[in-house]
Design an enzyme around this catalytic site. Sequence first.
Site, PDB file in Angstrom:
ATOM      1  N   TYR A 123      -8.581 -10.959   1.737  1.00 27.14           N
ATOM      2  CA  TYR A 123      -9.941 -10.451   1.965  1.00 27.14           C
ATOM      3  C   TYR A 123     -10.688 -10.175   0.658  1.00 27.14           C
ATOM      4  O   TYR A 123     -11.872  -9.916   0.669  1.00 27.14           O
ATOM      5  CB  TYR A 123      -9.942  -9.204   2.879  1.00 27.14           C
ATOM      6  CG  TYR A 123      -9.201  -7.992   2.358  1.00 27.14           C
ATOM      7  CD1 TYR A 123      -9.678  -7.219   1.304  1.00 27.14           C
ATOM      8  CD2 TYR A 123      -8.006  -7.587   2.962  1.00 27.14           C
ATOM      9  CE1 TYR A 123      -9.004  -6.099   0.856  1.00 27.14           C
ATOM     10  CE2 TYR A 123      -7.327  -6.475   2.524  1.00 27.14           C
ATOM     11  CZ  TYR A 123      -7.830  -5.728   1.471  1.00 27.14           C
ATOM     12  OH  TYR A 123      -7.144  -4.626   1.024  1.00 27.14           O
ATOM     13  N   GLU A 124      -9.975 -10.253  -0.471  1.00 22.57           N
ATOM     14  CA  GLU A 124     -10.649 -10.082  -1.765  1.00 22.57           C
ATOM     15  C   GLU A 124     -11.203 -11.425  -2.264  1.00 22.57           C
ATOM     16  O   GLU A 124     -11.640 -11.536  -3.405  1.00 22.57           O
ATOM     17  CB  GLU A 124      -9.691  -9.442  -2.763  1.00 22.57           C
ATOM     18  CG  GLU A 124      -9.362  -8.007  -2.347  1.00 22.57           C
ATOM     19  CD  GLU A 124      -8.283  -7.334  -3.187  1.00 22.57           C
ATOM     20  OE1 GLU A 124      -8.638  -6.628  -4.136  1.00 22.57           O
ATOM     21  OE2 GLU A 124      -7.090  -7.517  -2.875  1.00 22.57           O
TER      22      GLU A 124
ATOM     23  N   HIS B  73      -5.358  -9.337  -2.004  1.00 19.90           N
ATOM     24  CA  HIS B  73      -5.365  -9.761  -0.602  1.00 19.90           C
ATOM     25  C   HIS B  73      -6.346 -10.907  -0.377  1.00 19.90           C
ATOM     26  O   HIS B  73      -7.320 -11.053  -1.106  1.00 19.90           O
ATOM     27  CB  HIS B  73      -5.785  -8.577   0.290  1.00 19.90           C
ATOM     28  CG  HIS B  73      -4.888  -7.399   0.202  1.00 19.90           C
ATOM     29  ND1 HIS B  73      -4.957  -6.495  -0.827  1.00 19.90           N
ATOM     30  CD2 HIS B  73      -3.890  -6.986   1.014  1.00 19.90           C
ATOM     31  CE1 HIS B  73      -4.026  -5.563  -0.638  1.00 19.90           C
ATOM     32  NE2 HIS B  73      -3.373  -5.844   0.465  1.00 19.90           N
TER      33      HIS B  73
ATOM     34  N   MET C 234      -2.522  -7.092   6.674  1.00 21.05           N
ATOM     35  CA  MET C 234      -3.453  -8.045   6.054  1.00 21.05           C
ATOM     36  C   MET C 234      -2.841  -8.745   4.834  1.00 21.05           C
ATOM     37  O   MET C 234      -3.561  -9.116   3.910  1.00 21.05           O
ATOM     38  CB  MET C 234      -4.721  -7.307   5.618  1.00 21.05           C
ATOM     39  CG  MET C 234      -5.412  -6.543   6.723  1.00 21.05           C
ATOM     40  SD  MET C 234      -6.794  -5.627   6.090  1.00 21.05           S
ATOM     41  CE  MET C 234      -7.075  -4.467   7.434  1.00 21.05           C
ATOM     42  N   SER C 235      -1.542  -8.877   4.833  1.00 23.73           N
ATOM     43  CA  SER C 235      -0.934  -9.396   3.600  1.00 23.73           C
ATOM     44  C   SER C 235       0.352 -10.143   3.899  1.00 23.73           C
ATOM     45  O   SER C 235       0.601 -10.589   5.004  1.00 23.73           O
ATOM     46  CB  SER C 235      -0.639  -8.223   2.649  1.00 23.73           C
ATOM     47  OG  SER C 235       0.362  -7.397   3.223  1.00 23.73           O
TER      48      SER C 235
ATOM     49  N   SER D 105       0.817  -1.234   0.000  1.00 21.21           N
ATOM     50  CA  SER D 105       0.000   0.000   0.000  1.00 21.21           C
ATOM     51  C   SER D 105       0.842   1.272   0.000  1.00 21.21           C
ATOM     52  O   SER D 105       1.631   1.496   0.920  1.00 21.21           O
ATOM     53  CB  SER D 105      -0.884   0.060   1.253  1.00 21.21           C
ATOM     54  OG  SER D 105      -1.885  -0.885   1.201  1.00 21.21           O
TER      55      SER D 105
ATOM     56  N   ALA E 186       2.140  -2.231   4.371  1.00 25.67           N
ATOM     57  CA  ALA E 186       1.747  -1.205   5.335  1.00 25.67           C
ATOM     58  C   ALA E 186       1.202  -1.953   6.544  1.00 25.67           C
ATOM     59  O   ALA E 186       0.520  -2.966   6.389  1.00 25.67           O
ATOM     60  CB  ALA E 186       0.672  -0.329   4.732  1.00 25.67           C
TER      61      ALA E 186
ATOM     62  N   HIS F 175      -7.971   3.877   5.210  1.00 21.21           N
ATOM     63  CA  HIS F 175      -7.053   3.396   4.175  1.00 21.21           C
ATOM     64  C   HIS F 175      -6.306   4.577   3.536  1.00 21.21           C
ATOM     65  O   HIS F 175      -5.123   4.462   3.182  1.00 21.21           O
ATOM     66  CB  HIS F 175      -7.818   2.579   3.128  1.00 21.21           C
ATOM     67  CG  HIS F 175      -6.905   1.898   2.156  1.00 21.21           C
ATOM     68  ND1 HIS F 175      -5.957   0.957   2.556  1.00 21.21           N
ATOM     69  CD2 HIS F 175      -6.737   2.036   0.816  1.00 21.21           C
ATOM     70  CE1 HIS F 175      -5.271   0.559   1.503  1.00 21.21           C
ATOM     71  NE2 HIS F 175      -5.717   1.190   0.437  1.00 21.21           N
TER      72      HIS F 175
ATOM     73  N   HIS G 114      -2.747   0.159  -4.875  1.00 21.47           N
ATOM     74  CA  HIS G 114      -2.140  -1.056  -5.452  1.00 21.47           C
ATOM     75  C   HIS G 114      -2.395  -1.035  -6.954  1.00 21.47           C
ATOM     76  O   HIS G 114      -3.518  -1.303  -7.399  1.00 21.47           O
ATOM     77  CB  HIS G 114      -2.766  -2.321  -4.846  1.00 21.47           C
ATOM     78  CG  HIS G 114      -2.405  -2.539  -3.417  1.00 21.47           C
ATOM     79  ND1 HIS G 114      -1.468  -3.466  -3.023  1.00 21.47           N
ATOM     80  CD2 HIS G 114      -2.834  -1.937  -2.288  1.00 21.47           C
ATOM     81  CE1 HIS G 114      -1.346  -3.426  -1.709  1.00 21.47           C
ATOM     82  NE2 HIS G 114      -2.172  -2.515  -1.239  1.00 21.47           N
TER      83      HIS G 114
ATOM     84  N   ASN H 242       0.239   3.586  10.918  1.00 20.13           N
ATOM     85  CA  ASN H 242      -0.601   4.089  12.019  1.00 20.13           C
ATOM     86  C   ASN H 242      -0.171   3.353  13.281  1.00 20.13           C
ATOM     87  O   ASN H 242       0.301   2.223  13.197  1.00 20.13           O
ATOM     88  CB  ASN H 242      -2.091   3.825  11.728  1.00 20.13           C
ATOM     89  CG  ASN H 242      -2.367   2.367  11.382  1.00 20.13           C
ATOM     90  OD1 ASN H 242      -1.956   1.874  10.334  1.00 20.13           O
ATOM     91  ND2 ASN H 242      -3.052   1.674  12.259  1.00 20.13           N
TER      92      ASN H 242
HETATM   93  N1  HPA Z   1      -4.333  -3.125  10.822  1.00 17.05           N
HETATM   94  C1  HPA Z   1      -4.288  -3.994   9.779  1.00 17.05           C
HETATM   95  N2  HPA Z   1      -3.713  -3.694   8.614  1.00 17.05           N
HETATM   96  C2  HPA Z   1      -3.128  -2.495   8.496  1.00 17.05           C
HETATM   97  C3  HPA Z   1      -3.134  -1.545   9.547  1.00 17.05           C
HETATM   98  C4  HPA Z   1      -3.773  -1.894  10.769  1.00 17.05           C
HETATM   99  O1  HPA Z   1      -3.814  -1.115  11.756  1.00 17.05           O
HETATM  100  N3  HPA Z   1      -2.474  -0.451   9.095  1.00 17.05           N
HETATM  101  C5  HPA Z   1      -2.075  -0.731   7.821  1.00 17.05           C
HETATM  102  N4  HPA Z   1      -2.476  -1.967   7.447  1.00 17.05           N
END
Ligand code: HPA
Length: 258
Positions: free
Chosen positions: A67-68, A65, A192-193, A12, A95, A228, A43, A216
Amino acid sequence: MWQPAVAIVLGSGLGRLAEHVQHASCIPYSSIPYFSTTSAVGHAGTVICGYLAGLPVVLLQGRAHRYEGISNCQASFPVRCARALGADILITTNAAGGLNPRFQTGDLMVLDSHLDFLWPRGQFESDCQPTQIAPRRTPPYDWNLLTRAKELARRENITLHQGCYLATLGPTYETRSEYRMFRWAGADAVGMSTLPEVLAAQELSMRVLAFSVITNVASTDIPQTTTHAEVVDVGLAVGPKLLSIVSGLLEDLSGQPD
Ligand code: HPA
């Protein structure tokens, strides 16, 4: 003949590394059979073949991902293709939310371990024929590459933590209670990846180096929202730091005899 030495996955907001590729040929994922396209913002979904720091590389700009709706096998297909082309090193980036209280937004982490919460494994997993049936004993993350990345970061005055990445299915960011549980489980960052690629690369005997950009910080005490857009923005801002570490590594590798 061009043959990649290194495959690099850009997560990301990190796609701008691609601007530095020389003699680039770009192929959209959508035009390659069995490549999953991605709808995630930040992406691009492009394969870029060319040279970085003089080394033949294949860049996977963006990823699909779990989740897709895809399996680990489908998520790792681009890395499997890069391996088939000849790449024996995988550098992958993502990320992630920082869980370790020492982490700050914009920091980088190099993965030395992971926690795999990407289950259930998903449909079509059996499409992937494991090349190695025996349990794998070696850890996936290459210690020499990791050590060199830390040296390069130190030289450039870049904060590079080392830690454990936890991969979760998403697609929602975590609740405060989930962040607390993941921290308690031993994770320094959550995303998530990445693990489908890392596990495939390990299975295919590639050397693996993986970075998280902490986009974050997940406070387990203060209610907050993660968006996002914010994740992509931080990824873009931190991209140059990652580029300088990755370029340094590639320069080292291009100087090494095969
Ligand atoms: N959680 C999950 N995936 C992420 C986060 C998060 O806080 N930040 C960037 N990708």
